[in-house]
Scaffold this motif. Structure first.
Motif, PDB file in Angstrom:
ATOM      1  N   SER A 193       0.808  -1.215   0.000  1.00 37.87           N
ATOM      2  CA  SER A 193       0.000   0.000   0.000  1.00 37.87           C
ATOM      3  C   SER A 193       0.841   1.264   0.000  1.00 37.87           C
ATOM      4  O   SER A 193       0.372   2.308  -0.451  1.00 37.87           O
ATOM      5  N   SER A 194       2.085   1.213   0.517  1.00 44.64           N
ATOM      6  CA  SER A 194       2.932   2.418   0.538  1.00 44.64           C
ATOM      7  C   SER A 194       4.188   2.177  -0.267  1.00 44.64           C
ATOM      8  O   SER A 194       4.854   1.169  -0.080  1.00 44.64           O
ATOM      9  N   PRO A 195       4.533   3.080  -1.187  1.00 45.89           N
ATOM     10  CA  PRO A 195       5.695   2.878  -2.042  1.00 45.89           C
ATOM     11  C   PRO A 195       7.012   2.936  -1.290  1.00 45.89           C
ATOM     12  O   PRO A 195       8.004   2.383  -1.730  1.00 45.89           O
ATOM     13  N   GLY A 196       7.098   3.570  -0.161  1.00 41.95           N
ATOM     14  CA  GLY A 196       8.361   3.668   0.559  1.00 41.95           C
ATOM     15  C   GLY A 196       8.169   4.327   1.903  1.00 41.95           C
ATOM     16  O   GLY A 196       7.066   4.689   2.307  1.00 41.95           O
ATOM     17  N   LEU A 197       9.297   4.495   2.611  1.00 44.26           N
ATOM     18  CA  LEU A 197       9.273   5.095   3.935  1.00 44.26           C
ATOM     19  C   LEU A 197       9.412   6.610   3.786  1.00 44.26           C
ATOM     20  O   LEU A 197      10.255   7.094   3.033  1.00 44.26           O
ATOM     21  N   GLU A 198       8.588   7.347   4.505  1.00 40.73           N
ATOM     22  CA  GLU A 198       8.647   8.803   4.419  1.00 40.73           C
ATOM     23  C   GLU A 198       9.576   9.336   5.503  1.00 40.73           C
ATOM     24  O   GLU A 198       9.368   9.079   6.694  1.00 40.73           O
ATOM     25  N   LEU A 199      10.633  10.024   5.074  1.00 40.44           N
ATOM     26  CA  LEU A 199      11.600  10.572   6.018  1.00 40.44           C
ATOM     27  C   LEU A 199      11.168  11.975   6.447  1.00 40.44           C
ATOM     28  O   LEU A 199      10.623  12.748   5.650  1.00 40.44           O
ATOM     29  N   PRO A 200      11.430  12.343   7.707  1.00 38.06           N
ATOM     30  CA  PRO A 200      11.137  13.716   8.134  1.00 38.06           C
ATOM     31  C   PRO A 200      12.056  14.705   7.426  1.00 38.06           C
ATOM     32  O   PRO A 200      13.125  14.330   6.940  1.00 38.06           O
ATOM     33  N   PRO A 201      11.683  15.963   7.357  1.00 39.76           N
ATOM     34  CA  PRO A 201      12.557  16.963   6.721  1.00 39.76           C
ATOM     35  C   PRO A 201      13.924  16.999   7.402  1.00 39.76           C
ATOM     36  O   PRO A 201      14.037  16.770   8.613  1.00 39.76           O
ATOM     37  N   CYS A 202      14.952  17.233   6.619  1.00 41.50           N
ATOM     38  CA  CYS A 202      16.318  17.246   7.145  1.00 41.50           C
ATOM     39  C   CYS A 202      16.579  18.607   7.802  1.00 41.50           C
ATOM     40  O   CYS A 202      17.160  19.523   7.198  1.00 41.50           O
ATOM     41  N   GLU A 203      16.163  18.714   9.062  1.00 44.38           N
ATOM     42  CA  GLU A 203      16.306  19.953   9.814  1.00 44.38           C
ATOM     43  C   GLU A 203      16.884  19.628  11.190  1.00 44.38           C
ATOM     44  O   GLU A 203      16.754  18.507  11.692  1.00 44.38           O
ATOM     45  N   LEU A 204      17.489  20.637  11.804  1.00 43.49           N
ATOM     46  CA  LEU A 204      18.107  20.426  13.114  1.00 43.49           C
ATOM     47  C   LEU A 204      17.089  19.943  14.132  1.00 43.49           C
ATOM     48  O   LEU A 204      17.373  19.060  14.945  1.00 43.49           O
ATOM     49  N   GLY A 205      15.887  20.503  14.087  1.00 48.18           N
ATOM     50  CA  GLY A 205      14.884  20.146  15.061  1.00 48.18           C
ATOM     51  C   GLY A 205      14.295  18.761  14.884  1.00 48.18           C
ATOM     52  O   GLY A 205      13.621  18.255  15.784  1.00 48.18           O
ATOM     53  N   ARG A 206      14.535  18.122  13.733  1.00 51.77           N
ATOM     54  CA  ARG A 206      13.951  16.796  13.464  1.00 51.77           C
ATOM     55  C   ARG A 206      15.004  15.669  13.547  1.00 51.77           C
ATOM     56  O   ARG A 206      14.699  14.523  13.216  1.00 51.77           O
TER      57      ARG A 206
ATOM     58  N   GLU B  35      18.569   6.967  -0.240  1.00 55.84           N
ATOM     59  CA  GLU B  35      19.252   7.026  -1.537  1.00 55.84           C
ATOM     60  C   GLU B  35      18.517   7.937  -2.513  1.00 55.84           C
ATOM     61  O   GLU B  35      19.141   8.767  -3.204  1.00 55.84           O
ATOM     62  N   ASN B  36      17.204   7.820  -2.580  1.00 54.21           N
ATOM     63  CA  ASN B  36      16.432   8.562  -3.585  1.00 54.21           C
ATOM     64  C   ASN B  36      16.349  10.058  -3.295  1.00 54.21           C
ATOM     65  O   ASN B  36      16.274  10.876  -4.204  1.00 54.21           O
ATOM     66  N   GLU B  37      16.343  10.426  -2.053  1.00 53.87           N
ATOM     67  CA  GLU B  37      16.161  11.830  -1.703  1.00 53.87           C
ATOM     68  C   GLU B  37      17.484  12.579  -1.538  1.00 53.87           C
ATOM     69  O   GLU B  37      17.490  13.739  -1.128  1.00 53.87           O
ATOM     70  N   GLY B  38      18.623  11.906  -1.821  1.00 52.40           N
ATOM     71  CA  GLY B  38      19.906  12.582  -1.639  1.00 52.40           C
ATOM     72  C   GLY B  38      20.109  13.035  -0.207  1.00 52.40           C
ATOM     73  O   GLY B  38      20.668  14.102   0.078  1.00 52.40           O
ATOM     74  N   TYR B  39      19.649  12.197   0.710  1.00 55.48           N
ATOM     75  CA  TYR B  39      19.577  12.583   2.115  1.00 55.48           C
ATOM     76  C   TYR B  39      20.953  12.710   2.768  1.00 55.48           C
ATOM     77  O   TYR B  39      21.130  13.488   3.710  1.00 55.48           O
ATOM     78  N   ILE B  40      21.926  11.947   2.291  1.00 52.58           N
ATOM     79  CA  ILE B  40      23.235  11.938   2.951  1.00 52.58           C
ATOM     80  C   ILE B  40      23.901  13.305   2.871  1.00 52.58           C
ATOM     81  O   ILE B  40      24.435  13.822   3.868  1.00 52.58           O
ATOM     82  N   ARG B  41      23.873  13.915   1.716  1.00 52.56           N
ATOM     83  CA  ARG B  41      24.501  15.237   1.568  1.00 52.56           C
ATOM     84  C   ARG B  41      23.790  16.279   2.438  1.00 52.56           C
ATOM     85  O   ARG B  41      24.429  17.176   2.992  1.00 52.56           O
ATOM     86  N   LYS B  42      22.465  16.168   2.560  1.00 50.70           N
ATOM     87  CA  LYS B  42      21.727  17.086   3.437  1.00 50.70           C
ATOM     88  C   LYS B  42      22.143  16.887   4.900  1.00 50.70           C
ATOM     89  O   LYS B  42      22.298  17.854   5.661  1.00 50.70           O
ATOM     90  N   LEU B  43      22.311  15.638   5.301  1.00 48.93           N
ATOM     91  CA  LEU B  43      22.740  15.359   6.671  1.00 48.93           C
ATOM     92  C   LEU B  43      24.127  15.929   6.943  1.00 48.93           C
ATOM     93  O   LEU B  43      24.399  16.476   8.026  1.00 48.93           O
ATOM     94  N   LEU B  44      25.028  15.793   5.983  1.00 53.57           N
ATOM     95  CA  LEU B  44      26.387  16.296   6.169  1.00 53.57           C
ATOM     96  C   LEU B  44      26.404  17.822   6.235  1.00 53.57           C
ATOM     97  O   LEU B  44      27.253  18.406   6.911  1.00 53.57           O
ATOM     98  N   GLU B  45      25.484  18.457   5.535  1.00 52.32           N
ATOM     99  CA  GLU B  45      25.361  19.908   5.641  1.00 52.32           C
ATOM    100  C   GLU B  45      24.923  20.295   7.049  1.00 52.32           C
ATOM    101  O   GLU B  45      25.445  21.266   7.642  1.00 52.32           O
ATOM    102  N   LEU B  46      23.969  19.552   7.604  1.00 57.13           N
ATOM    103  CA  LEU B  46      23.555  19.784   8.990  1.00 57.13           C
ATOM    104  C   LEU B  46      24.712  19.557   9.964  1.00 57.13           C
ATOM    105  O   LEU B  46      24.840  20.265  10.970  1.00 57.13           O
ATOM    106  N   PHE B  47      25.541  18.556   9.651  1.00 55.43           N
ATOM    107  CA  PHE B  47      26.700  18.280  10.513  1.00 55.43           C
ATOM    108  C   PHE B  47      27.622  19.496  10.585  1.00 55.43           C
ATOM    109  O   PHE B  47      28.088  19.870  11.673  1.00 55.43           O
ATOM    110  N   ARG B  48      27.882  20.096   9.455  1.00 54.30           N
ATOM    111  CA  ARG B  48      28.770  21.267   9.456  1.00 54.30           C
ATOM    112  C   ARG B  48      28.147  22.409  10.272  1.00 54.30           C
ATOM    113  O   ARG B  48      28.851  23.133  10.983  1.00 54.30           O
TER     114      ARG B  48
END
Length: 826
Positions: A129-142, A168-181
């Motif tokens: 019923s669901s095509p995939g897992l929905e990730l929360p927005p890549c923000e400090l508060g989440r 993989e599909n949302e390019g999440y790793i680069r967003k996370l690394l930006e938050l890390f900096r």
């Protein structure tokens, strides 16, 4: 009464990855309102029925439980908290395991609840019923929410797959690394701790596509930075990036022109560092989740080896600088270390690729280069070169043998590659001779005929062994010969003894596996005499090595060796070592006695030599029968030598024996064997008469001629009875009974006949005066009348060593087969 089935020990895994014992109690399962589910409860046994809780753990439907060794259940809580229950009895473990499987809807026959069984129908419906897992927005508060989502997804394979696809599909790793900096700039400790958990969880997703992003040049250092902020370390993060950028330096011994190759080397080093140093030690269930990381490193190494192998300019420059005399020592050390690491990487290749790799090195001149390097004074350089040589020998010894045989046609013996290896073994400065042991193993591989090839045109074994004994054996044996001049040890310190023991081990191997080459060398150089000097060493291991060397030679039963030992009286140092050892019951004592025992049983020429030359020194050794047995065997041999006619006579008699295959006794024979001694009349003998009267008559004259030497022999035998009784009496007093080898008895009868005892009325010596078988006795033409049994066979005359000397006769048809026995009164 306490139920031992439910008795368990509770263990938790500490930070050092060691299991801590949390106590012993009794386990049960039940619904816990507070946890809102079925749970495992363990109450301490020391506190009785209402004991304190050692464990209260909810059986989570998505937690992976594992049953090990029939009495152990292991699992990991959501907080990365590893637990184990160790049951006293298998039945209790099975009972709790069924409860866990019942809650999770699994088959109790599995050992891991989450790996071998598909997801539930509910999860399948969710998946459809669901095509995939929905990730929360890549923000400090989440970040906290994302960390919890990652942790809850790891136990379920289906949720792991959904999470990996979403990242993989949302390019999440680069967003996370930006938050890390951003967190580093803001010094947001909580955010950095959440990022550590998230990035660690992404590693455990075990997905190659994610690794390729994380290990790219622009991302890998930030990924390492995220892993520096382990919450367990508090406010003191590790400084992995400082080490990689400031301390670790990339040494380019030969300039690498290919930028892709350079990038691949950097990447592999950093990923290996992450695996070995940065990531925490995986728990029981996390190990399999990092298999893709291991594969990533493995295939990177394969790719590096292939790219370097294809770069001919690079390899040409490498070997040119290695062999260039103007190259300074530091540079050469770096070059050799690079080549060593290059060969180590090659071990990851498939067999066909590894063969191509070593072929490329051979074509580039790796063996001549190693020969130059091994001839240098720098110990570190030589050590690295030895490691490279070991890779070559272990993979293709024939290639090394072919090279050394070719170079022997152009170079002197002193600079041959194998001789350099032998010299380094001899000159090893390590007190424990670690390098020498490694080199001895390589030499053993090279001289092992088992891995030598034979083709239609040539035999590698013949050619190489001829080369080795001509050009190399004198170098190998030089320390042994130099240390045993004038039949005494020059040096007997520990390190020298260790080296001589190594050399002896290799020489012993040669005795066992080489034929005439080692035999000629030992006899021509009188090597065994020199080796036996070492039996006087204060170091027992060296003396035992020398004895083992001689024992291997004797074990070959080669008369060339035996004549060499006899001619040079080489048992003398062995006898001296035996006497010097005294009555101590140790390895030296046992080894020497075993050697003499082997000689007594199997080697006649050495038996005579030992008794004739060393009997007086050994005759008082009474705690074993070996030396008395040597003397007895010697006397038996002398008796046969002194009476050759008797010896041939015995052979004829043996050939006339009545034998049957798979023999069973006749009724008459059974009656005779079961008869008591008193039932036989004095002077009565049991003989098997012939059915053919003409044969009996015609054979009378021949039998009289045959019995004449037997009569004389038995008369001489009587004169020696007293001597034999004395020898047997001594051995009997030592052991409490006579040795079976000196005694013949009738099985199942009270009649016993000893060769050394006087004749009795029931056991007459053939040919003795008054016996029916002697010339002139009452029964003419009858065969000898003494009956003995040996191994279930009935014969005419038995001797103690018949089994060894027995031969197939050629005169079996001189008399017809003997029939049933009958009793003849005198």
């Amino acid at each position: 009464m306490t139920d031992t089935r439910r008795r368990v020990k509770v263990y938790t895994l500490n930070e050092d990855r060691q299991w801590d014992d949390r106590g012993t109690g009794h386990v049960s399962s039940g619904y816990v309102e507070r946890l809102k589910g079925m749970s495992l409860l363990v109450r301490a046994e020391s506190d009785g029925e209402s004991g304190s809780l050692l464990l209260e753990s909810k059986i989570n439907p998505n937690t992976a439980y594992q049953k090990q060794q029939d009495t152990l259940i292991v699992w990991s809580e959501a907080e990365n908290y590893d637990l184990a229950l160790s049951f006293q009895e298998k039945a209790g473990c099975d009972e709790i395991w069924e409860k866990i499987c019942q809650v999770q809807g699994k088959d109790p026959s599995v050992d891991i609840t989450q790996e071998l069984v598909d997801e539930s129908e509910e999860e399948r419906f969710d998946d459809m019923s669901s095509p995939g897992l929905e990730l929360p927005p890549c923000e400090l508060g989440r970040l906290e929410e994302l960390a919890e989502l990652v942790a809850s997804s790891l136990p379920s394979p289906l949720r792991r797959e959904k999470l990996a696809l979403a990242v993989e599909n949302e390019g999440y790793i680069r967003k996370l690394l930006e938050l890390f900096r951003q967190c580093e700039v803001l010094e947001n400790a909580d955010g950095l701790h959440h990022l550590y958990e998230i990035v660690k969880g992404i590693f455990l997703l075990n997905r190659t596509a994610l690794f390729e992003v994380m290990f790219s040049e622009e991302c890998i250092m930030d990924v390492i930075g995220c892993l520096e902020h382990d919450p367990a370390l508090g406010a003191a993060p590790r400084r992995h990036r400082d080490f990689l950028t400031k301390t670790a330096r990339f040494k380019e011994v030969i300039p690498i022109g290919d930028p892709e190759l350079r990038a691949k080397i950097h990447q592999t080093y950093r990923v290996q560092y992450i695996q070995d140093m940065v990531l925490p030690t995986p728990s029981v269930f996390e190990e399999n989740m990092l298999s893709t990381l291991h594969s990533f490193i493995f295939f990177n190494k394969v790719e590096i080896v292939g790219m370097l192998q294809d770069d001919e300019k690079f390899l040409t420059d490498l070997f040119a600088q290695l062999t260039d005399e103007s190259t300074d020592d530091d540079k050469r050390y770096e070059l050799v270390n690079f080549l060593k690491e290059f060969c180590a990487f090659s071990q990851t290749l498939q067999p066909q690729n590894r063969e191509a790799f070593f072929k490329t090195l051979s074509n580039m001149g790796v063996l001549p280069a190693l020969e130059v390097v091994l001839g240098m004074d720098d110990v570190q350089v030589r050590g690295a070169a030895t490691d490279i040589f070991s890779y070559l020998v272990e993979y293709n010894p024939s290639m090394v043998r072919e090279f050394v045989m070719q170079e022997s046609q152009q170079n002197d013996d002193d600079i041959l590659l194998i001789n350099l290896i032998i010299e380094h073994m001899i000159c090893d400065t390590d007190p424990e001779l670690g390098g020498a042991v490694q080199l001895m193993g390589l030499l053993r591989t090279l001289v092992d005929p088992e891995n030598m090839l034979a083709t239609a045109n040539k035999t590698e074994k013949t050619e190489f062994l001829s080369f080795f004994y001509k050009h190399c054996m004198h170098v190998l044996s030089a320390p042994l010969l130099a240390n045993t001049t004038d039949d005494k040890l020059s040096k007997d310190d520990f390190q020298t003894s260790q080296l001589l023991a190594l050399i002896l081990e290799l020489l012993t191997f040669c005795v066992e596996h080489h034929t005439y080459h080692i035999k000629n060398y030992i006899i021509n150089k009188d090597v065994l005499r020199r080796v036996l000097v070492l039996t006087a060493s204060q170091h027992a291991f060296l003396a035992l090595c020398a004895l083992r060397f001689m024992r291997r030679i004797i074990g070959l039963k080669d008369e060339f060796y035996n004549r060499y030992i006899i001619r040079n009286f080489l048992f003398e140092p062995v006898v001296k070592a035996f006497l010097n050892n005294g009555t101590r019951y140790n390895l030296m004592n046992s080894a020497i006695i075993e050697m003499f025992e082997y000689v007594r049983v199997d080697v006649k020429s050495l038996t005579a030599h030992i008794v004739e030359n060393y009997w007086k020194a050994l005759e008082d050794v009474n705690y074993v029968q070996t030396f008395k047995g040597l003397k007895l065997r010697y006397e038996q041999q002398r008796e046969r030598q002194d009476n050759p006619k008797l010896d041939s006579m015995r052979s004829i008699l043996r050939n006339h024996r009545f034998r049957r295959d798979a023999r069973t006794l006749d009724d008459d024979e059974e009656m005779w064997f079961n008869a008591d001694e008193d039932e036989l009349e004095d002077g009565e003998a049991v003989v098997p008469p012939s059915d053919n009267k003409t044969t009996k008559t015609s054979g009378a004259a021949e039998n009289e001629d045959l019995m004449d030497p037997i009569s004389k022999f038995m008369e001489r035998k009587k004169l020696k009875d007293s001597d034999d009784k004395e020898v047997l009496g001594k051995s009997s007093s030592l052991s409490g009974r006579q040795s079976p080898s000196f005694k013949l008895s009738f099985s199942g009868s009270t009649t016993k006949t000893s060769l050394s005892s006087p004749p009795s009325s029931a056991s007459l010596h053939p040919g003795s005066p008054g016996s029916p078988g002697s010339p002139g006795s009452g029964t003419k033409g009858s065969p000898p009348t003494a009956v003995t049994t040996k191994g279930g066979l009935v014969g005419l005359v038995d001797y103690p060593d018949d089994d060894e000397e027995e031969e197939d006769g050629e005169s079996k048809e001189e008399t017809p087969p003997l029939s049933k026995k009958s009793k003849l009164s005198s």
